[in-house]
Design a protein around this motif. Structure first.
Motif, PDB file in Angstrom:
ATOM      1  N   GLU A 116       0.823  -1.207   0.000  1.00 15.08           N
ATOM      2  CA  GLU A 116       0.000   0.000   0.000  1.00 15.08           C
ATOM      3  C   GLU A 116       0.858   1.260   0.000  1.00 15.08           C
ATOM      4  OE1 GLU A 116      -2.510  -0.378   3.376  1.00 15.08           O
ATOM      5  OE2 GLU A 116      -3.450  -2.236   2.668  1.00 15.08           O
ATOM      6  N   SER A 117       2.042   1.178   0.582  1.00 17.42           N
ATOM      7  CA  SER A 117       2.890   2.372   0.703  1.00 17.42           C
ATOM      8  C   SER A 117       3.960   2.460  -0.379  1.00 17.42           C
ATOM      9  CB  SER A 117       3.584   2.387   2.075  1.00 17.42           C
ATOM     10  OG  SER A 117       4.473   1.285   2.190  1.00 17.42           O
ATOM     11  N   LEU A 118       3.970   1.480  -1.293  1.00 19.35           N
ATOM     12  CA  LEU A 118       5.043   1.406  -2.279  1.00 19.35           C
ATOM     13  C   LEU A 118       5.113   2.651  -3.163  1.00 19.35           C
ATOM     14  CD1 LEU A 118       7.306  -0.357  -3.462  1.00 19.35           C
ATOM     15  CD2 LEU A 118       5.617  -1.392  -4.989  1.00 19.35           C
ATOM     16  N   ALA A 119       3.955   3.223  -3.458  1.00 20.15           N
ATOM     17  CA  ALA A 119       3.915   4.352  -4.383  1.00 20.15           C
ATOM     18  C   ALA A 119       4.304   5.681  -3.736  1.00 20.15           C
ATOM     19  CB  ALA A 119       2.524   4.481  -5.000  1.00 20.15           C
ATOM     20  N   GLU A 120       4.388   5.715  -2.425  1.00 19.73           N
ATOM     21  CA  GLU A 120       4.690   6.960  -1.740  1.00 19.73           C
ATOM     22  C   GLU A 120       6.127   7.407  -2.029  1.00 19.73           C
ATOM     23  OE1 GLU A 120       3.904   6.563   2.395  1.00 19.73           O
ATOM     24  OE2 GLU A 120       1.787   6.026   2.112  1.00 19.73           O
ATOM     25  N   ASN A 121       6.259   8.634  -2.497  1.00 20.96           N
ATOM     26  CA  ASN A 121       7.569   9.240  -2.778  1.00 20.96           C
ATOM     27  C   ASN A 121       8.385   8.441  -3.802  1.00 20.96           C
ATOM     28  OD1 ASN A 121       7.094  11.273  -0.781  1.00 20.96           O
ATOM     29  ND2 ASN A 121       7.667   9.784   0.793  1.00 20.96           N
ATOM     30  N   ALA A 151      -4.922  -2.642  -7.491  1.00 14.12           N
ATOM     31  CA  ALA A 151      -5.935  -2.166  -6.544  1.00 14.12           C
ATOM     32  C   ALA A 151      -5.327  -1.945  -5.174  1.00 14.12           C
ATOM     33  CB  ALA A 151      -7.091  -3.134  -6.477  1.00 14.12           C
ATOM     34  N   LYS A 152      -4.456  -2.869  -4.755  1.00 14.27           N
ATOM     35  CA  LYS A 152      -3.802  -2.735  -3.450  1.00 14.27           C
ATOM     36  C   LYS A 152      -2.824  -1.571  -3.456  1.00 14.27           C
ATOM     37  CE  LYS A 152      -4.031  -7.718  -2.646  1.00 14.27           C
ATOM     38  NZ  LYS A 152      -3.216  -8.970  -2.500  1.00 14.27           N
ATOM     39  N   LEU A 153      -2.155  -1.386  -4.592  1.00 11.56           N
ATOM     40  CA  LEU A 153      -1.155  -0.323  -4.701  1.00 11.56           C
ATOM     41  C   LEU A 153      -1.792   1.057  -4.608  1.00 11.56           C
ATOM     42  CD1 LEU A 153       1.928   0.036  -5.333  1.00 11.56           C
ATOM     43  CD2 LEU A 153       1.262   0.328  -7.717  1.00 11.56           C
ATOM     44  N   LYS A 154      -3.040   1.185  -5.051  1.00  6.66           N
ATOM     45  CA  LYS A 154      -3.697   2.483  -5.103  1.00  6.66           C
ATOM     46  C   LYS A 154      -4.486   2.816  -3.848  1.00  6.66           C
ATOM     47  CE  LYS A 154      -4.134   2.387 -10.153  1.00  6.66           C
ATOM     48  NZ  LYS A 154      -5.066   2.314 -11.306  1.00  6.66           N
ATOM     49  N   ARG A 155      -4.537   1.909  -2.888  1.00  3.27           N
ATOM     50  CA  ARG A 155      -5.307   2.186  -1.672  1.00  3.27           C
ATOM     51  C   ARG A 155      -4.749   3.387  -0.929  1.00  3.27           C
ATOM     52  NH1 ARG A 155      -6.208  -3.863   0.936  1.00  3.27           N
ATOM     53  NH2 ARG A 155      -7.621  -4.623  -0.642  1.00  3.27           N
TER      54      ARG A 155
END
Length: 220
Positions: free
Chosen positions: A192-197, A216-220
């Motif tokens: 879930e936090s992979l996309a942050e920064n 879907a999980k990545l965009k939560r």
């Protein structure tokens, strides 16, 4: 993704990627085939001699052979011989080598030729090697091995590979079909936090290879 393949080809030939920039217009599949052909030429050049050396190592005790490997053979020669020894023998010796030296061997190794040995090395040992390579920011070497590791070993490695490093590795990974599977092995909270920064270009590369479920999980 041709740029990533050009990076790997340049690395294999020990030259600057700029020298091979003219290949950026060639399809990545064709570049990968070229890289594999060049690898085969390099590894098979002295095959008869290497086969005799591999046979000679059978009579040397594993602890002694590990010492000889690090102090005498060096990483390049060890990498050339690795695919020619028995699997159990190769694993026994690998477990006795330092993570730093194993990382040096990994840089020179063609994982296709030692896939069974790689798969049987204890996850804790592979994770230490992965940590060493991540510390060097050697994403290319890590990316070449992902497709040859069982899930338990991948999970162990993910504990020492942070999110920025994971995105770098995904960009140069050899087997793109493994990206979604590896991402699926991440704990939900980390996914879930992979996309942050994240670097936008690297994240875009990752997203291109994800299933709808992982997206879907990545965009939560």
């Amino acid at each position: 993704m041709s740029e990533a393949e050009v990076l790997k080809l340049a690395r294999l030939l020990g030259d600057s990627p700029d020298r091979f920039a003219y290949l950026n217009d060639v399809g990545p599949d064709d570049l990968r085939k070229l890289r594999e052909q060049v690898t085969d030429v390099l590894f098979d050049a002295d095959l008869p001699v290497l086969q005799r050396m591999a046979m000679a190592t059978r009579v040397i005790p594993a602890p002694v052979l590990a010492k000889i490997g690090e102090k005498v053979f060096g990483p390049l020669l060890c990498a050339r011989i690795a695919g020619l020894v028995d699997v159990s023998r190769g694993v026994d010796v690998a477990k006795r080598l330092t993570p730093r030296f194993l990382a040096d061997v990994a840089v020179e190794l063609d994982p296709r030729r030692a896939s069974r040995i790689i798969a049987d090395i204890p996850p804790s040992t592979v994770a230490k090697v992965a940590a060493e390579l991540v510390g060097r920011e050697d994403w290319i070497t890590v990316g070449r091995f992902v497709g040859h590791l069982p899930d338990g070993t991948v999970k162990a490695c993910l504990t020492v590979i942070d999110d920025p490093a994971l995105l770098e590795i995904a960009y140069v990974i050899d087997d793109k079909s493994r990206i979604d599977h590896v991402v699926g092995l991440l704990p939900p909270v980390r996914l879930e936090s992979l996309a942050e920064n994240a670097d936008e270009d690297l994240l875009e590369n990752l997203v291109e290879h994800l299933s709808e479920a992982n997206l879907a999980k990545l965009k939560r």
